[in-house]
Design a protein around this motif. Structure first.
Motif, PDB file in Angstrom:
ATOM      1  N   ARG A 136       0.842  -1.205   0.000  1.00 17.99           N
ATOM      2  CA  ARG A 136       0.000   0.000   0.000  1.00 17.99           C
ATOM      3  C   ARG A 136       0.873   1.249   0.000  1.00 17.99           C
ATOM      4  O   ARG A 136       0.572   2.235  -0.675  1.00 17.99           O
ATOM      5  N   GLY A 137       1.976   1.202   0.770  1.00 18.89           N
ATOM      6  CA  GLY A 137       2.890   2.335   0.796  1.00 18.89           C
ATOM      7  C   GLY A 137       3.526   2.585  -0.563  1.00 18.89           C
ATOM      8  O   GLY A 137       3.693   3.736  -0.983  1.00 18.89           O
ATOM      9  N   ARG A 178       1.080   4.326  -2.769  1.00 16.08           N
ATOM     10  CA  ARG A 178       1.034   5.759  -2.451  1.00 16.08           C
ATOM     11  C   ARG A 178       2.253   6.478  -3.021  1.00 16.08           C
ATOM     12  O   ARG A 178       2.145   7.613  -3.505  1.00 16.08           O
ATOM     13  N   GLU A 204       1.518   7.033  -6.597  1.00 20.62           N
ATOM     14  CA  GLU A 204       0.517   8.101  -6.725  1.00 20.62           C
ATOM     15  C   GLU A 204       1.124   9.469  -6.477  1.00 20.62           C
ATOM     16  O   GLU A 204       0.758  10.452  -7.129  1.00 20.62           O
ATOM     17  N   ASP A 205       2.077   9.536  -5.550  1.00 20.75           N
ATOM     18  CA  ASP A 205       2.739  10.801  -5.205  1.00 20.75           C
ATOM     19  C   ASP A 205       3.903  11.126  -6.128  1.00 20.75           C
ATOM     20  O   ASP A 205       4.610  12.113  -5.900  1.00 20.75           O
ATOM     21  N   ARG A 228       6.783   9.631  -6.553  1.00 16.97           N
ATOM     22  CA  ARG A 228       8.065   9.596  -5.863  1.00 16.97           C
ATOM     23  C   ARG A 228       9.166   9.135  -6.801  1.00 16.97           C
ATOM     24  O   ARG A 228       8.932   8.502  -7.820  1.00 16.97           O
TER      25      ARG A 228
END
Length: 98
Positions: free
Chosen positions: A27-28, A31, A34-35, A37
């Motif tokens: 899940r991290g 994210r 999505e961000d 990174r």
């Protein structure tokens, strides 16, 4: 008939806990993507997840060998012994592309 769940062995409990941590890691990573990174950071986390899954795989394989395969050997049932060894060989062949 009642649906009674047998308690987990300590080895299975350990594997389940590791898988829950992996679930959080995945899940991290989602994210992180999505961000937007940095790719190397995402790849580093993906590598950590693969290592954690490999550790769970090893624990379950060890558990299988120490319980299921051992039980088949101790039973003296040649058919069950062959079936368990064939399963194990098939898994290893698939995993290692033999």
């Amino acid at each position: 008939m009642t649906d009674v769940q047998t308690p987990l062995t300590p080895a299975r409990e350990k594997s389940l806990n590791r898988l829950k941590r992996v679930e959080g890691q995945v899940r991290g990573i989602a994210r992180m993507i999505e961000d937007d990174r940095y790719c190397i950071d995402v790849l580093t986390q993906l590598s950590a997840v693969k290592s954690a899954l490999a550790a769970v795989e090893g624990e379950i394989l060890k558990d299988h060998a120490s319980h299921c395969v051992t039980h088949a050997i101790e039973s003296g049932d040649a058919g069950d012994q062959k079936a368990k060894l064939d399963e194990l060989i098939g898994l290893l062949a698939k995993h290692y592309r033999l």
